[in-house]
Every structure is written in C-alpha cells, then in structure tokens.
Design a protein around this motif. Structure first.
Motif, PDB file in Angstrom:
ATOM      1  N   ALA A   9      28.032  31.629 -36.573  1.00 47.17           N
ATOM      2  CA  ALA A   9      29.823  31.109 -35.859  1.00 47.17           C
ATOM      3  C   ALA A   9      29.141  31.227 -33.789  1.00 47.17           C
ATOM      4  CB  ALA A   9      30.466  31.707 -36.022  1.00 47.17           C
ATOM      5  N   ILE A  10      28.580  32.170 -34.131  1.00 49.75           N
ATOM      6  CA  ILE A  10      28.419  32.368 -32.170  1.00 49.75           C
ATOM      7  C   ILE A  10      27.445  30.870 -31.610  1.00 49.75           C
ATOM      8  CG2 ILE A  10      27.081  33.895 -30.781  1.00 49.75           C
ATOM      9  CD1 ILE A  10      28.101  36.213 -32.077  1.00 49.75           C
ATOM     10  N   LEU A  11      25.736  30.871 -32.973  1.00 52.24           N
ATOM     11  CA  LEU A  11      25.175  29.771 -32.919  1.00 52.24           C
ATOM     12  C   LEU A  11      25.866  28.434 -31.788  1.00 52.24           C
ATOM     13  CD1 LEU A  11      22.386  30.802 -34.404  1.00 52.24           C
ATOM     14  CD2 LEU A  11      22.819  30.861 -32.102  1.00 52.24           C
ATOM     15  N   GLU A  12      26.743  27.497 -33.022  1.00 54.27           N
ATOM     16  CA  GLU A  12      27.711  26.826 -33.281  1.00 54.27           C
ATOM     17  C   GLU A  12      28.852  26.536 -32.003  1.00 54.27           C
ATOM     18  OE1 GLU A  12      29.723  26.367 -37.351  1.00 54.27           O
ATOM     19  OE2 GLU A  12      27.991  25.019 -37.980  1.00 54.27           O
ATOM     20  N   ILE A  68      22.144  28.791 -25.899  1.00 56.99           N
ATOM     21  CA  ILE A  68      21.819  28.678 -27.229  1.00 56.99           C
ATOM     22  C   ILE A  68      19.957  28.038 -26.461  1.00 56.99           C
ATOM     23  CG2 ILE A  68      22.092  26.322 -27.355  1.00 56.99           C
ATOM     24  CD1 ILE A  68      22.396  27.493 -30.340  1.00 56.99           C
ATOM     25  N   SER A  69      18.815  28.525 -27.487  1.00 57.83           N
ATOM     26  CA  SER A  69      18.154  28.357 -27.304  1.00 57.83           C
ATOM     27  C   SER A  69      17.381  27.090 -27.547  1.00 57.83           C
ATOM     28  CB  SER A  69      16.873  29.354 -27.711  1.00 57.83           C
ATOM     29  OG  SER A  69      16.640  29.038 -29.103  1.00 57.83           O
ATOM     30  N   PRO A  70      16.584  26.188 -27.186  1.00 57.91           N
ATOM     31  CA  PRO A  70      16.237  25.421 -28.025  1.00 57.91           C
ATOM     32  C   PRO A  70      16.290  25.833 -29.875  1.00 57.91           C
ATOM     33  CG  PRO A  70      14.931  25.339 -26.192  1.00 57.91           C
ATOM     34  CD  PRO A  70      16.064  26.444 -25.693  1.00 57.91           C
ATOM     35  N   THR A  71      15.315  26.399 -30.224  1.00 59.26           N
ATOM     36  CA  THR A  71      14.824  26.656 -31.468  1.00 59.26           C
ATOM     37  C   THR A  71      16.848  27.117 -32.551  1.00 59.26           C
ATOM     38  OG1 THR A  71      13.177  28.100 -30.925  1.00 59.26           O
ATOM     39  CG2 THR A  71      14.408  28.495 -33.056  1.00 59.26           C
ATOM     40  N   GLY A  72      17.606  28.390 -31.287  1.00 57.95           N
ATOM     41  CA  GLY A  72      18.267  28.059 -31.832  1.00 57.95           C
ATOM     42  C   GLY A  72      19.231  27.417 -32.471  1.00 57.95           C
ATOM     43  N   ARG A  73      19.113  25.920 -31.147  1.00 60.63           N
ATOM     44  CA  ARG A  73      20.250  24.358 -31.631  1.00 60.63           C
ATOM     45  C   ARG A  73      19.417  23.933 -32.831  1.00 60.63           C
ATOM     46  NH1 ARG A  73      23.588  22.014 -28.233  1.00 60.63           N
ATOM     47  NH2 ARG A  73      22.703  23.145 -26.861  1.00 60.63           N
ATOM     48  N   ASP A  77      21.412  22.871 -36.040  1.00 59.33           N
ATOM     49  CA  ASP A  77      21.988  21.035 -36.186  1.00 59.33           C
ATOM     50  C   ASP A  77      20.929  20.864 -38.293  1.00 59.33           C
ATOM     51  OD1 ASP A  77      22.349  20.659 -33.643  1.00 59.33           O
ATOM     52  OD2 ASP A  77      20.492  19.476 -33.317  1.00 59.33           O
ATOM     53  N   GLU A  78      19.989  21.579 -38.311  1.00 58.95           N
ATOM     54  CA  GLU A  78      19.885  22.017 -39.968  1.00 58.95           C
ATOM     55  C   GLU A  78      20.590  21.969 -40.783  1.00 58.95           C
ATOM     56  OE1 GLU A  78      15.983  23.985 -40.243  1.00 58.95           O
ATOM     57  OE2 GLU A  78      14.964  22.584 -38.538  1.00 58.95           O
ATOM     58  N   ARG A  80      24.399  22.317 -40.115  1.00 53.46           N
ATOM     59  CA  ARG A  80      24.739  20.877 -39.573  1.00 53.46           C
ATOM     60  C   ARG A  80      24.677  20.063 -40.938  1.00 53.46           C
ATOM     61  NH1 ARG A  80      26.738  21.529 -34.192  1.00 53.46           N
ATOM     62  NH2 ARG A  80      28.675  22.983 -34.382  1.00 53.46           N
ATOM     63  N   THR A  81      23.465  19.101 -40.837  1.00 50.27           N
ATOM     64  CA  THR A  81      22.976  18.494 -41.576  1.00 50.27           C
ATOM     65  C   THR A  81      22.793  18.954 -43.461  1.00 50.27           C
ATOM     66  OG1 THR A  81      21.556  17.982 -39.851  1.00 50.27           O
ATOM     67  CG2 THR A  81      20.920  17.180 -42.426  1.00 50.27           C
ATOM     68  N   ALA A  82      22.984  20.431 -43.662  1.00 50.48           N
ATOM     69  CA  ALA A  82      22.190  20.781 -44.814  1.00 50.48           C
ATOM     70  C   ALA A  82      23.722  20.786 -45.719  1.00 50.48           C
ATOM     71  CB  ALA A  82      22.450  21.685 -44.789  1.00 50.48           C
ATOM     72  N   ARG A  83      24.580  20.995 -45.168  1.00 47.63           N
ATOM     73  CA  ARG A  83      26.226  21.010 -45.197  1.00 47.63           C
ATOM     74  C   ARG A  83      26.175  19.708 -45.908  1.00 47.63           C
ATOM     75  NH1 ARG A  83      29.228  24.108 -40.011  1.00 47.63           N
ATOM     76  NH2 ARG A  83      27.689  25.025 -39.890  1.00 47.63           N
TER      77      ARG A  83
END
Length: 83
Positions: A9-12, A68-73, A77-78, A80-83
């Motif tokens: 939730a924090i990362l999103e 958010i860091s590039p790794t967090g982004r 993204d991954e 959200r794609t998996a959902r």
C-alpha cells in the motif's frame, strides 16, 4: 524482505503520487485517500524496512522525506501486471 500488504500500500501510493513526502504527510494522505487502517507508527517502521530493502529512498538534505526508489517502482509495476 518480501513486502507485506501494508508495504505494498505504501509503495503503490508513493508510485502513484511520484512525490517525496515526510511520514506524517504520507500517513495523513494515505488515511484520507486510501483509508488505511494501520497507525502512523507502523508506517514509520515500514518505511525504515522498505528503505533497508532498497524499495524506498530517503531524500538527501531533507528532514525525513521518502520517495519510491527505481527498484520499488519496478516491484509495484510487476505486482500490478501480475494482478
């Protein structure tokens, strides 16, 4: 570290707003926008763990702003794609 649902939730949220925010402002906005149920204290603990995992960065020269860091982004993204 495998992020839990609070971490996600924090990362999103950080990915969606694309801003560097201090914990208090982040908590306030997440509580009003996303209706989170965890405490500000929990948010601060989770930010520290997310930073240690490389998913969140603390902005240099600020008094505790996080983004958010590039790794967090990539993680968001991954996920959200998996959902």
């Amino acid at each position: 570290m495998e992020p839990n649902r609070r971490d996600v939730a924090i990362l999103e949220y950080l990915a969606d707003v694309s801003l560097a925010l201090p914990p208090k402002v982040l908590y306030y906005n997440m509580k009003s926008d996303r209706e989170i149920t965890f405490s500000e204290r929990t948010l601060k603990r989770r930010l520290k763990l997310l930073m240690e995992a490389g998913l969140v960065d603390r902005v240099d020269g600020t008094d505790g702003y996080y983004r958010i860091s590039p790794t967090g982004r990539e993680y968001v993204d991954e996920a959200r794609t998996a959902r």
